[in-house]
Scaffold this motif. Structure first.
Motif, PDB file in Angstrom:
ATOM      1  N   VAL A 153       0.824  -1.203   0.000  1.00 29.06           N
ATOM      2  CA  VAL A 153       0.000   0.000   0.000  1.00 29.06           C
ATOM      3  C   VAL A 153       0.861   1.257   0.000  1.00 29.06           C
ATOM      4  O   VAL A 153       1.889   1.321   0.693  1.00 29.06           O
ATOM      5  N   GLY A 158      -3.365   5.486   0.381  1.00 30.09           N
ATOM      6  CA  GLY A 158      -3.962   4.180   0.630  1.00 30.09           C
ATOM      7  C   GLY A 158      -4.169   3.350  -0.623  1.00 30.09           C
ATOM      8  O   GLY A 158      -4.866   2.339  -0.593  1.00 30.09           O
ATOM      9  N   VAL A 183      -7.467   1.423   0.144  1.00 34.47           N
ATOM     10  CA  VAL A 183      -7.874   0.735   1.377  1.00 34.47           C
ATOM     11  C   VAL A 183      -9.311   1.077   1.776  1.00 34.47           C
ATOM     12  O   VAL A 183     -10.093   0.176   2.104  1.00 34.47           O
ATOM     13  N   GLU A 187     -12.097  -1.619   3.195  1.00 40.17           N
ATOM     14  CA  GLU A 187     -12.031  -1.744   4.653  1.00 40.17           C
ATOM     15  C   GLU A 187     -13.000  -0.762   5.311  1.00 40.17           C
ATOM     16  O   GLU A 187     -12.885   0.453   5.151  1.00 40.17           O
ATOM     17  N   TRP A 196      -9.212   6.956   6.420  1.00 37.01           N
ATOM     18  CA  TRP A 196      -7.860   6.537   6.064  1.00 37.01           C
ATOM     19  C   TRP A 196      -6.815   7.364   6.789  1.00 37.01           C
ATOM     20  O   TRP A 196      -5.792   6.833   7.227  1.00 37.01           O
TER      21      TRP A 196
END
Length: 322
Positions: A153, A158, A183, A187, A196
């Motif tokens: 990552v 992200g 991400v 997530e 994030w």
């Protein structure tokens, strides 16, 4: 008095200058005739092969290399002599010390002053590169076959820089799609305006961090994960390595254990009717209590003793028992 005239240094022959130049070239260079006899080797070639120039001149590959390697060398030599076109070929070569090398040989042909065809070869030793490539391929294969989903990552935004096959399969996205995502796209704890940023701050504050979360699949379903995140510095840049483990089965087990814990200890039960008193003081049938406090479900039947008690005097029951 006249000063004595300075003597001019003797001019070197073009051949001597060429030899000096070739000896300054770091790559091994050699020359052969049509009979595969060595006509010349520069210093780098002699050092690489482990044989002196004097020892190799006038001899062929068969005097120094294994038969299988010689067949490859000569096949390419003859091809260049026949076609006149340059040849670039990857080959195996064993030096005087018995060390095997992977080499790329570039061969071409020209005519000398006497009209003879001369083959010139330049060797590039790629053994270290091939070894590194093999090790990288092995690492990649292990990465792809990991039971955990693995993500590399970019901490700045992200974004996913690389993912393994397990991540693609588990989330239901093709690799090319996942590499365009970030991400927060998968997530739940990283979603939202500052999701994030807050998660990144936690990660960067620690060398290694274990995070619980929920990943979102392409079909919008979610599943619990445990993610181990570590940092890596490469060429002055920071990267994040995240190993995400699907803990769905573990969560089910934990829930089952909580249900077992609920049923442990002293449970108030009526000595006559066998009802159980719950924590609110209400009396419930055993099956009702257990169904509310566990995943157990009941089917009803009669044991042998109860069957005799209920139907023992009935003629049909006596007949069936014979």
């Amino acid at each position: 008095m006249k000063k004595p005239a300075r003597k001019k240094p003797a001019a070197k022959s073009p051949a001597g200058i060429l030899e000096q130049m070739l000896n300054c070239v770091p790559s091994p260079v050699f020359a052969k005739d049509r009979e595969h006899r060595f006509l010349y080797l520069n210093k780098a070639a002699a050092d690489f092969l482990g044989h002196s120039n004097e020892k190799m001149i006038g001899k062929t590959d068969t005097d120094f290399f294994p038969e299988a390697q010689v067949r490859v060398f000569w096949e390419k030599d003859d091809e260049v002599f026949r076609s006149g076109a340059e040849s670039i070929n990857e080959e195996q070569l064993t030096d005087a010390a018995g060390v095997n090398h992977t080499i790329v040989t570039r061969k071409s042909v020209f005519k000398d002053g006497e009209g003879r065809d001369i083959l010139i070869g330049v060797i590039n030793d790629i053994t270290a590169m091939r070894k590194a490539h093999s090790e990288l391929s092995m690492f990649r294969k292990l990465l792809e076959n990991s039971n955990d989903a693995i993500f590399i990552v970019n901490p700045r935004d992200g974004a996913f820089l690389d993912v393994n096959e397990t991540a693609c399969r588990r989330l239901g996205y093709p690799r090319e799609t996942l590499l365009r995502m970030t991400v927060p796209d998968i997530e739940e704890t990283a979603a939202g305006a500052n999701g994030w940023a807050d998660l990144k701050a936690r990660i960067l504050a620690s060398d290694n961090l274990l995070i619980g979360g929920r990943h979102r699949r392409a079909d919008a379903s979610t599943f619990p994960v445990e993610v181990s995140v570590s940092k890596a510095e490469i060429d002055g840049k920071t990267y994040l390595l995240a190993n995400a483990r699907d803990i769905t089965e573990r969560k089910k087990m934990e829930e089952a254990m909580r249900e077992v814990d609920t049923l442990r200890g002293l449970i108030p039960i009526c000595a006559k009717c066998k009802k159980i008193r719950d924590d609110k003081g209400f009396w419930q049938k055993v099956e009702t209590y257990l169904e509310r406090h566990s995943n157990a479900r009941f089917t009803h039947g009669l044991c042998k003793e109860c069957m005799n008690e209920l139907y023992g005097k009935e003629t049909w029951f006596k007949e069936e028992g014979k």
